[in-house]
Enzyme design. Sequence first.
Site: not given
Ligand code: E4P
Length: 274
Positions: A97
């Site tokens: 990522k």
């Molecule tokens: C996933 O890939 C993201 O990092 C995550 O959905 C972020 O979510 P949040 O806005 O609830 O922290």
Amino acid sequence: MRLFLDSGIIEEIRLVQSYGILDGVTLNPSLVKKAAEKREEKKQDIQMGDYIRSILKSVPGLPVSLEVIGLDAVQMIDEGRRIYNMFHPVAQNVVVKIPINCAYGKKTNAFDGIKAVKALSSEGIPVNCTLVFTPEQALLAAKAGARFVSPFTGRVDDFIREQAGMAFQKEDYFPAEGLKRQGKVLHDQGICSGIQLIRHIAVIFKNYDLDAQLLAASIRNTRQLREAALAGADIATVPFAVIKQMVAHFKTAEGMETFTDDIVPAYAQLLKGN
Ligand code: E4P
């Protein structure tokens, strides 16, 4: 629509996997922190390498996104390769990522995320490009070769509501269309809701036949998940709480109660085989 679990808590991952509906897992540094804190609370050991290996082994073959922490292209590429080489052999399911743009504060290396996406993707390492807040960022991520592009649906809504001074709970679906009808137009660079962001990206990916998969991230509630599916997201990554809400409806429970009350003994005998 594929469903990923947005969690680093192994018990949750195993549980959702046992339901037979899981298609992948996403992690970020905050979710790793949450998982580590939870284990600390329970006085359970967290050897990070072993912990990540056990997550990967719990969902063999399903993509698990592990995020880099570097703040320039060189670091992110290096970490991406290290994560992939160290963990991909465990269960063949690592996705690296990378933030679309790692610059913040006074840093000016705005294109380092794109460079890292390009470099790792060109080496055959699957990349999930994260922290996407505009269709333009999504377009760049897809052009650079990201396998998954993650727009942050819930955070868009949070931001717009905060700017407007609106009070809200996580569970509240942001009624952007409703607000427009009331003559109010709340937006961030023309994006008036997280779902509209998903819709725009879906159209752009389709118009230009881009290979990247649209992964709706930062999902806060079931209504948002439904709207993301309708808007054309390929995947949604959702917290465990949202998975639990997806299966629930009070009329289902009410119907179950009535059906159970109405069972006649002959029917019960037939089904139970005695
Ligand atoms: C996933 O890939 C993201 O990092 C995550 O959905 C972020 O979510 P949040 O806005 O609830 O922290």
